[in-house]
Scaffold this motif. Sequence first.
Motif, PDB file in Angstrom:
ATOM      1  N   PHE A  25       0.807  -1.217   0.000  1.00  0.00           N
ATOM      2  CA  PHE A  25       0.000   0.000   0.000  1.00  0.00           C
ATOM      3  C   PHE A  25       0.844   1.274   0.000  1.00  0.00           C
ATOM      4  O   PHE A  25       0.331   2.355   0.259  1.00  0.00           O
ATOM      5  N   THR A  26       2.129   1.155  -0.264  1.00  0.00           N
ATOM      6  CA  THR A  26       3.016   2.320  -0.292  1.00  0.00           C
ATOM      7  C   THR A  26       3.077   2.933  -1.686  1.00  0.00           C
ATOM      8  O   THR A  26       2.826   2.259  -2.699  1.00  0.00           O
ATOM      9  N   ARG A  27       3.408   4.198  -1.721  1.00  0.00           N
ATOM     10  CA  ARG A  27       3.547   4.887  -2.996  1.00  0.00           C
ATOM     11  C   ARG A  27       4.671   4.282  -3.819  1.00  0.00           C
ATOM     12  O   ARG A  27       4.585   4.223  -5.048  1.00  0.00           O
ATOM     13  N   ARG A  28       5.724   3.824  -3.147  1.00  0.00           N
ATOM     14  CA  ARG A  28       6.837   3.224  -3.878  1.00  0.00           C
ATOM     15  C   ARG A  28       6.386   1.984  -4.637  1.00  0.00           C
ATOM     16  O   ARG A  28       6.749   1.787  -5.806  1.00  0.00           O
ATOM     17  N   ALA A  29       5.586   1.124  -3.993  1.00  0.00           N
ATOM     18  CA  ALA A  29       5.119  -0.088  -4.653  1.00  0.00           C
ATOM     19  C   ALA A  29       4.262   0.242  -5.863  1.00  0.00           C
ATOM     20  O   ALA A  29       4.387  -0.379  -6.927  1.00  0.00           O
ATOM     21  N   TRP A  30       3.401   1.241  -5.739  1.00  0.00           N
ATOM     22  CA  TRP A  30       2.538   1.613  -6.864  1.00  0.00           C
ATOM     23  C   TRP A  30       3.357   2.208  -8.009  1.00  0.00           C
ATOM     24  O   TRP A  30       3.099   1.941  -9.187  1.00  0.00           O
ATOM     25  N   GLY A  31       4.342   3.033  -7.657  1.00  0.00           N
ATOM     26  CA  GLY A  31       5.179   3.620  -8.701  1.00  0.00           C
ATOM     27  C   GLY A  31       5.990   2.566  -9.441  1.00  0.00           C
ATOM     28  O   GLY A  31       6.112   2.601 -10.673  1.00  0.00           O
ATOM     29  N   GLU A  32       6.547   1.611  -8.697  1.00  0.00           N
ATOM     30  CA  GLU A  32       7.323   0.544  -9.338  1.00  0.00           C
ATOM     31  C   GLU A  32       6.439  -0.355 -10.203  1.00  0.00           C
ATOM     32  O   GLU A  32       6.849  -0.806 -11.275  1.00  0.00           O
ATOM     33  N   THR A  33       5.213  -0.600  -9.730  1.00  0.00           N
ATOM     34  CA  THR A  33       4.293  -1.411 -10.528  1.00  0.00           C
ATOM     35  C   THR A  33       3.907  -0.686 -11.816  1.00  0.00           C
ATOM     36  O   THR A  33       3.860  -1.302 -12.901  1.00  0.00           O
ATOM     37  N   ALA A  34       3.629   0.599 -11.703  1.00  0.00           N
ATOM     38  CA  ALA A  34       3.299   1.382 -12.899  1.00  0.00           C
ATOM     39  C   ALA A  34       4.480   1.415 -13.872  1.00  0.00           C
ATOM     40  O   ALA A  34       4.292   1.361 -15.094  1.00  0.00           O
ATOM     41  N   TYR A  35       5.690   1.458 -13.337  1.00  0.00           N
ATOM     42  CA  TYR A  35       6.883   1.450 -14.196  1.00  0.00           C
ATOM     43  C   TYR A  35       6.986   0.135 -14.957  1.00  0.00           C
ATOM     44  O   TYR A  35       7.284   0.122 -16.157  1.00  0.00           O
ATOM     45  N   CYS A  36       6.755  -0.976 -14.254  1.00  0.00           N
ATOM     46  CA  CYS A  36       6.804  -2.283 -14.922  1.00  0.00           C
ATOM     47  C   CYS A  36       5.714  -2.394 -15.980  1.00  0.00           C
ATOM     48  O   CYS A  36       5.943  -2.932 -17.079  1.00  0.00           O
ATOM     49  N   LEU A  37       4.520  -1.887 -15.656  1.00  0.00           N
ATOM     50  CA  LEU A  37       3.401  -1.982 -16.596  1.00  0.00           C
ATOM     51  C   LEU A  37       3.654  -1.152 -17.848  1.00  0.00           C
ATOM     52  O   LEU A  37       3.384  -1.592 -18.971  1.00  0.00           O
ATOM     53  N   ALA A  38       4.194   0.055 -17.670  1.00  0.00           N
ATOM     54  CA  ALA A  38       4.460   0.920 -18.828  1.00  0.00           C
ATOM     55  C   ALA A  38       5.726   0.500 -19.566  1.00  0.00           C
ATOM     56  O   ALA A  38       5.853   0.755 -20.778  1.00  0.00           O
ATOM     57  N   GLY A  90      13.311   9.243 -18.666  1.00  0.00           N
ATOM     58  CA  GLY A  90      12.185  10.053 -18.208  1.00  0.00           C
ATOM     59  C   GLY A  90      11.189   9.241 -17.401  1.00  0.00           C
ATOM     60  O   GLY A  90      10.663   9.715 -16.376  1.00  0.00           O
ATOM     61  N   LEU A  91      10.900   8.004 -17.836  1.00  0.00           N
ATOM     62  CA  LEU A  91       9.973   7.139 -17.107  1.00  0.00           C
ATOM     63  C   LEU A  91      10.527   6.784 -15.730  1.00  0.00           C
ATOM     64  O   LEU A  91       9.796   6.795 -14.728  1.00  0.00           O
ATOM     65  N   ALA A  92      11.822   6.491 -15.676  1.00  0.00           N
ATOM     66  CA  ALA A  92      12.442   6.156 -14.390  1.00  0.00           C
ATOM     67  C   ALA A  92      12.450   7.355 -13.453  1.00  0.00           C
ATOM     68  O   ALA A  92      12.235   7.218 -12.241  1.00  0.00           O
ATOM     69  N   ALA A  93      12.684   8.540 -14.005  1.00  0.00           N
ATOM     70  CA  ALA A  93      12.693   9.737 -13.158  1.00  0.00           C
ATOM     71  C   ALA A  93      11.299  10.043 -12.627  1.00  0.00           C
ATOM     72  O   ALA A  93      11.130  10.418 -11.465  1.00  0.00           O
ATOM     73  N   GLY A  94      10.268   9.875 -13.468  1.00  0.00           N
ATOM     74  CA  GLY A  94       8.921  10.227 -13.048  1.00  0.00           C
ATOM     75  C   GLY A  94       8.288   9.230 -12.092  1.00  0.00           C
ATOM     76  O   GLY A  94       7.582   9.630 -11.160  1.00  0.00           O
ATOM     77  N   LEU A  95       8.530   7.940 -12.304  1.00  0.00           N
ATOM     78  CA  LEU A  95       7.859   6.909 -11.498  1.00  0.00           C
ATOM     79  C   LEU A  95       8.726   6.337 -10.385  1.00  0.00           C
ATOM     80  O   LEU A  95       8.198   5.875  -9.367  1.00  0.00           O
ATOM     81  N   LEU A  96      10.039   6.339 -10.595  1.00  0.00           N
ATOM     82  CA  LEU A  96      10.935   5.734  -9.593  1.00  0.00           C
ATOM     83  C   LEU A  96      11.762   6.764  -8.835  1.00  0.00           C
ATOM     84  O   LEU A  96      12.383   6.422  -7.826  1.00  0.00           O
ATOM     85  N   GLY A  97      11.809   7.988  -9.340  1.00  0.00           N
ATOM     86  CA  GLY A  97      12.707   8.975  -8.735  1.00  0.00           C
ATOM     87  C   GLY A  97      14.160   8.718  -9.057  1.00  0.00           C
ATOM     88  O   GLY A  97      15.056   9.263  -8.408  1.00  0.00           O
ATOM     89  N   GLU A  98      14.422   7.884 -10.075  1.00  0.00           N
ATOM     90  CA  GLU A  98      15.793   7.539 -10.486  1.00  0.00           C
ATOM     91  C   GLU A  98      16.231   8.520 -11.564  1.00  0.00           C
ATOM     92  O   GLU A  98      15.877   8.392 -12.732  1.00  0.00           O
ATOM     93  N   ARG A  99      16.985   9.512 -11.173  1.00  0.00           N
ATOM     94  CA  ARG A  99      17.414  10.549 -12.115  1.00  0.00           C
ATOM     95  C   ARG A  99      18.857  10.290 -12.539  1.00  0.00           C
ATOM     96  O   ARG A  99      19.777  10.456 -11.753  1.00  0.00           O
ATOM     97  N   VAL A 100      19.003   9.873 -13.772  1.00  0.00           N
ATOM     98  CA  VAL A 100      20.310   9.564 -14.346  1.00  0.00           C
ATOM     99  C   VAL A 100      20.631  10.633 -15.387  1.00  0.00           C
ATOM    100  O   VAL A 100      19.814  10.898 -16.281  1.00  0.00           O
TER     101      VAL A 100
END
Length: 451
Positions: A25-38, A90-100
Amino acid sequence: MHADTPSTVRALVGGGVRAALRAPFTRRAWGETAYCLAGFPLALVGFVLLVVLLALGAGLTATLVGAVLGLLFLVAGTGLARGLAGLRRGLAAGLLGERVAAPRPFRPGSGAFGRLDARLRDAAGWRAVAYVAASLPVASLGAYAFAWWATALVNLTAPVRWAVFGQHPVVPGGSMPVVTPLPFGGTPHLTTFAGTFVAVGIGAASLLVAPWFTRGVVALDRRLIRSLLGPEPLAARVRDLEEKRALAVDDSAALLRRLERDLHDGAQVRLVALAMTLDMAKERVRDGDGVPSEEAARLRKLLDSAHLNATEALTELRDLARGIHPPALDDGLPDALATLAARSAVPVELAVDVPERPTQAIETIAYFCAAELLTNVIKHSGAARAEVAVRGEGGRLVLRVTDDGRGGAVAGTGSGLTGLVQRVRTVDGTLEIDSPEGGPTVVAVSLPFHA
């Protein structure tokens, strides 16, 4: 100490259990799931397109007739990979906060073949190709991770579907299949409403496992992004050194500016006050003021010598302060160069077109380059006139000093050009000399706007 150990263990276990229960139920889990789905459709489409382009390119390049077309397909493949890499960053930065940080922009060569060769040698493009190839298996695992979430949702709603929507056996002996995310173990079937709570248990277990499985898949993709889509290690090191160099140059320029102000507001003021005091003392001695004539002559001589030394020290101090940081630069490079041109013994035509103001360190280097080059014109060229032009060209500050003198200027002949070359190199600048015998002489200094 031993008495506290069981309570510490219980606290750690309790914290771990709470974290496991909260994870879905954490925001991190939802963001990572959305990243995998997209990420899965993007990885699949990108991989297919890239394989087609590279296969066509490799096949045509192997033939003599289609070699050029094959190379163009290969170039298109690397360009597509660069574009897909940008989307993934861009997807990693927006959904995971991973800014490379993106790799350095592509630098095209000169001419058609030069641009083609530069594209084929584009290391960042080929690293993006490697990422597109490696990301498809990881993205497939990401799609499988999403299946855990989907099956959890389906199984948790089994009683509701049985009771409300009529999703129960229609004929005697029929059953309801239970969806599981495991690729093995068969498919359980339920024949009673009470059995649907077995599906709820399977759904709850899937829900607890799903975020951790997803997190593992995302961790693999993070490593791929960091190693293949960011700057090359050497490029990143160079960028880090450039940033540190810029800070050091700016700090030294600010330090020299403070030193110049301290000299101007402190030592120079004191020397001026000393010179005025000596002037007043000379006037008192000249008026007599009860001093014997012979003694007055000796005092006047000493005071004259002290006043001369103070005046010379003041002049030297002003020259030193001006050499550290010209006060004319306080109003910007155009005004400083106008003052420099006005003081020149040779008529100077000045043209300044600068779209943005450079940093203080760059302005100082440009000013001293102009001053040294004009000094060379006066001392060595025998020119009747000179031109100083400063413009912004290609994102850089370019200073050109032209004279109609005898020419033959070469760095390293005592003209001060060697020192200028060393000065501009500290900020990745360049100095080019075009000075044929008989003239004219053109010296171009190229500097970045920011050190």
